[in-house]
Design a protein around this motif. Sequence first.
Motif, PDB file in Angstrom:
ATOM      1  N   ALA A  84      76.490  24.576  18.161  1.00 39.58           N
ATOM      2  CA  ALA A  84      77.832  24.111  18.395  1.00 39.58           C
ATOM      3  C   ALA A  84      79.010  25.257  18.194  1.00 39.58           C
ATOM      4  CB  ALA A  84      78.375  22.867  17.685  1.00 39.58           C
ATOM      5  N   LEU A  85      79.755  25.595  19.164  1.00 38.26           N
ATOM      6  CA  LEU A  85      80.629  26.455  18.858  1.00 38.26           C
ATOM      7  C   LEU A  85      82.094  25.892  18.580  1.00 38.26           C
ATOM      8  CD1 LEU A  85      80.263  28.961  21.898  1.00 38.26           C
ATOM      9  CD2 LEU A  85      79.343  29.274  19.601  1.00 38.26           C
ATOM     10  N   ILE A  86      82.727  26.312  17.651  1.00 36.07           N
ATOM     11  CA  ILE A  86      83.941  25.664  16.984  1.00 36.07           C
ATOM     12  C   ILE A  86      85.172  26.402  17.216  1.00 36.07           C
ATOM     13  CG2 ILE A  86      85.049  24.227  15.031  1.00 36.07           C
ATOM     14  CD1 ILE A  86      81.936  24.098  14.117  1.00 36.07           C
ATOM     15  N   SER A  87      86.256  26.261  17.511  1.00 34.40           N
ATOM     16  CA  SER A  87      87.410  27.036  17.518  1.00 34.40           C
ATOM     17  C   SER A  87      88.384  26.515  16.221  1.00 34.40           C
ATOM     18  CB  SER A  87      88.288  26.704  19.170  1.00 34.40           C
ATOM     19  OG  SER A  87      88.699  25.503  18.920  1.00 34.40           O
ATOM     20  N   GLU A  88      89.029  27.725  15.672  1.00 35.87           N
ATOM     21  CA  GLU A  88      90.050  27.462  14.676  1.00 35.87           C
ATOM     22  C   GLU A  88      91.491  27.785  15.160  1.00 35.87           C
ATOM     23  OE1 GLU A  88      87.456  27.673  10.454  1.00 35.87           O
ATOM     24  OE2 GLU A  88      88.751  29.259  11.156  1.00 35.87           O
ATOM     25  N   ARG A  89      92.276  26.858  15.442  1.00 35.84           N
ATOM     26  CA  ARG A  89      93.382  27.306  16.094  1.00 35.84           C
ATOM     27  C   ARG A  89      94.302  28.355  15.458  1.00 35.84           C
ATOM     28  NH1 ARG A  89      98.142  23.084  15.411  1.00 35.84           N
ATOM     29  NH2 ARG A  89      98.385  24.410  13.324  1.00 35.84           N
ATOM     30  N   ASP A  90      94.375  28.475  14.231  1.00 31.00           N
ATOM     31  CA  ASP A  90      95.220  29.256  13.490  1.00 31.00           C
ATOM     32  C   ASP A  90      94.804  30.620  13.093  1.00 31.00           C
ATOM     33  OD1 ASP A  90      96.440  26.896  13.487  1.00 31.00           O
ATOM     34  OD2 ASP A  90      97.031  26.695  11.211  1.00 31.00           O
ATOM     35  N   SER A  91      93.633  30.751  13.279  1.00 28.56           N
ATOM     36  CA  SER A  91      92.991  32.128  12.875  1.00 28.56           C
ATOM     37  C   SER A  91      92.195  33.034  14.026  1.00 28.56           C
ATOM     38  CB  SER A  91      91.666  31.911  11.798  1.00 28.56           C
ATOM     39  OG  SER A  91      90.622  31.122  12.626  1.00 28.56           O
ATOM     40  N   SER A 119     100.545  26.077  18.876  1.00 27.70           N
ATOM     41  CA  SER A 119      99.993  27.171  19.650  1.00 27.70           C
ATOM     42  C   SER A 119      98.816  27.792  18.945  1.00 27.70           C
ATOM     43  CB  SER A 119     100.883  28.160  20.283  1.00 27.70           C
ATOM     44  OG  SER A 119     101.391  28.979  19.237  1.00 27.70           O
ATOM     45  N   GLY A 120      97.812  28.607  19.517  1.00 24.73           N
ATOM     46  CA  GLY A 120      96.796  29.421  19.017  1.00 24.73           C
ATOM     47  C   GLY A 120      95.564  29.262  19.895  1.00 24.73           C
ATOM     48  N   LEU A 121      94.350  29.488  19.030  1.00 22.89           N
ATOM     49  CA  LEU A 121      93.178  29.275  19.930  1.00 22.89           C
ATOM     50  C   LEU A 121      92.954  27.683  20.267  1.00 22.89           C
ATOM     51  CD1 LEU A 121      90.521  29.947  20.941  1.00 22.89           C
ATOM     52  CD2 LEU A 121      89.689  30.324  18.708  1.00 22.89           C
ATOM     53  N   LEU A 122      92.941  27.083  21.264  1.00 21.83           N
ATOM     54  CA  LEU A 122      92.746  25.860  21.379  1.00 21.83           C
ATOM     55  C   LEU A 122      91.395  25.500  22.096  1.00 21.83           C
ATOM     56  CD1 LEU A 122      96.390  25.470  22.809  1.00 21.83           C
ATOM     57  CD2 LEU A 122      95.521  25.130  20.509  1.00 21.83           C
ATOM     58  N   ARG A 134      75.303  33.438  30.364  1.00 19.50           N
ATOM     59  CA  ARG A 134      75.697  33.692  28.738  1.00 19.50           C
ATOM     60  C   ARG A 134      77.132  33.523  28.474  1.00 19.50           C
ATOM     61  NH1 ARG A 134      71.437  32.635  26.415  1.00 19.50           N
ATOM     62  NH2 ARG A 134      72.255  33.576  24.544  1.00 19.50           N
ATOM     63  N   LEU A 135      77.968  32.710  29.588  1.00 19.14           N
ATOM     64  CA  LEU A 135      79.472  32.807  29.331  1.00 19.14           C
ATOM     65  C   LEU A 135      80.140  31.705  28.644  1.00 19.14           C
ATOM     66  CD1 LEU A 135      80.408  33.830  33.103  1.00 19.14           C
ATOM     67  CD2 LEU A 135      80.793  35.486  30.820  1.00 19.14           C
ATOM     68  N   VAL A 136      81.139  32.035  27.804  1.00 20.10           N
ATOM     69  CA  VAL A 136      81.998  30.936  27.125  1.00 20.10           C
ATOM     70  C   VAL A 136      83.413  31.277  27.326  1.00 20.10           C
ATOM     71  CG1 VAL A 136      82.402  30.317  24.641  1.00 20.10           C
ATOM     72  CG2 VAL A 136      80.108  30.995  25.148  1.00 20.10           C
ATOM     73  N   TYR A 137      84.033  30.070  27.466  1.00 25.98           N
ATOM     74  CA  TYR A 137      85.502  30.259  27.812  1.00 25.98           C
ATOM     75  C   TYR A 137      86.314  29.569  26.517  1.00 25.98           C
ATOM     76  CZ  TYR A 137      83.617  30.790  32.610  1.00 25.98           C
ATOM     77  OH  TYR A 137      83.074  31.171  33.844  1.00 25.98           O
ATOM     78  N   ALA A 138      87.397  30.322  26.658  1.00 26.39           N
ATOM     79  CA  ALA A 138      88.385  29.875  25.618  1.00 26.39           C
ATOM     80  C   ALA A 138      89.947  29.925  26.224  1.00 26.39           C
ATOM     81  CB  ALA A 138      88.258  30.833  24.325  1.00 26.39           C
ATOM     82  N   TYR A 139      90.763  28.855  25.687  1.00 25.48           N
ATOM     83  CA  TYR A 139      92.101  28.814  26.246  1.00 25.48           C
ATOM     84  C   TYR A 139      92.918  28.988  24.831  1.00 25.48           C
ATOM     85  CZ  TYR A 139      96.521  26.337  27.830  1.00 25.48           C
ATOM     86  OH  TYR A 139      97.740  25.945  28.497  1.00 25.48           O
ATOM     87  N   TYR A 140      93.846  30.131  24.962  1.00 18.12           N
ATOM     88  CA  TYR A 140      94.557  30.446  23.901  1.00 18.12           C
ATOM     89  C   TYR A 140      95.881  31.098  24.049  1.00 18.12           C
ATOM     90  CZ  TYR A 140      93.164  35.585  24.287  1.00 18.12           C
ATOM     91  OH  TYR A 140      93.032  36.864  24.689  1.00 18.12           O
ATOM     92  N   THR A 141      96.976  31.052  23.101  1.00 20.91           N
ATOM     93  CA  THR A 141      98.152  31.599  23.170  1.00 20.91           C
ATOM     94  C   THR A 141      98.023  32.937  22.939  1.00 20.91           C
ATOM     95  OG1 THR A 141      98.953  29.316  22.488  1.00 20.91           O
ATOM     96  CG2 THR A 141     100.624  31.201  22.652  1.00 20.91           C
TER      97      THR A 141
END
Length: 381
Positions: A84-91, A119-122, A134-141
């Motif tokens: 599993a990949l986990i996003s941490e919003r603030d860091s 806001s941050g890494l969502l 091998r692609l991973v997508y991320a939504y962030y500010t």
Amino acid sequence: MRRLILLTTALAVAAVGVVACGGGSQPSAAGASALAAPAAGPSAGDAASTRPGATGAGAAAGLRTVVTGLAAPWDVAFLPSGEALISERDSGRILRLPAGGGRATEVTRLPGVVHHGESGLLGLAVSPAFATDRLVYAYYTSATDNRIVRFRLSGDHAEAPTPILTGLADATFHNGGRIRFGPDGLLYASVGDATVRTRAQDRSSLNGKILRMRPDGGVPPGNPFPGSLVYSLGHRNVQGLAWDSAGRLWASEFGQDRLDEINLIVAGGNYGWPGVEGAGDTDGGRLRNPLVTWPTAQASPSGIAIRGNTLYVAALRGQRLWELTLAGASVQGRPRALFTGELGRLRAAVAAPDGSVWLLTNNTDGRGAPKQGDDRIVALR
């Protein structure tokens, strides 16, 4: 469109309000009868939270701790390996967790993530073709916008991210941020109105919308508005996206002051914000009503997951997990509250490869009351 905010005292104090979907779609007669059944005694939410096994020892027995010691986690996405990949919003960190749980390790810290308020890494999403691309997508500010990027992950090495969509308006609040690949292999993204309400009805703006795009960020064929990424509009702040076994898209949405929502999303659908909060004037069928509403104190719904015919809704302010029974394109009976007050704020519910549902707590972001080990992920069997 006539501005209509649902103000009736009865719904303001009701724990759960369930209404038929607008835009000409109605539940079956049996479903309508069940949905409209009045609550007796305590409010429906209070009654549901005290059913056997919903709270206390019965609830704890159905949970397994996956990982502890996280800092404001926001989303989880699974690799084909079960990791599993986990996003941490603030860091701005993305962590990697062994299949089934264990110790989380940092994969990458996305450059340029800016955290202020909500806001941050969502959101995170893994390409359906990850085995080959091998692609991973991320939504962030970032310092200038909300954006969606993708990067290649090979073993423990994460390449520099490449933006596929930029220029989404950002704000301290209402950033949306959930991204998910649909059954059609396309990427869907929930984008909040970034506190400017009029954006939700402005088709030239991508804010206040659910977007549908190719994996490279381009406009796919079949979108409801030619040349546009907009899939549905009239949203305030959607943070939950999930598909049922028939390929129907469901979404959770934060209300303003009165009513949070669960909506069945259709291509080109207009869900009414800012003219309507909760159920209201469908403007001759042009607007779609939610299937479920709650007073905001009992929900503030973020991530959602579907397992079988059950829809799970993670509630932040409500500090509980809502459980809904889906019956085709409608909701059967009343929502049931699980783990009320036991886990604290819940940011997301995510269907895991082993058939469990992972719940992310959100107690370390400044609004919760952290317990020892928070934040954590627990698995609902």
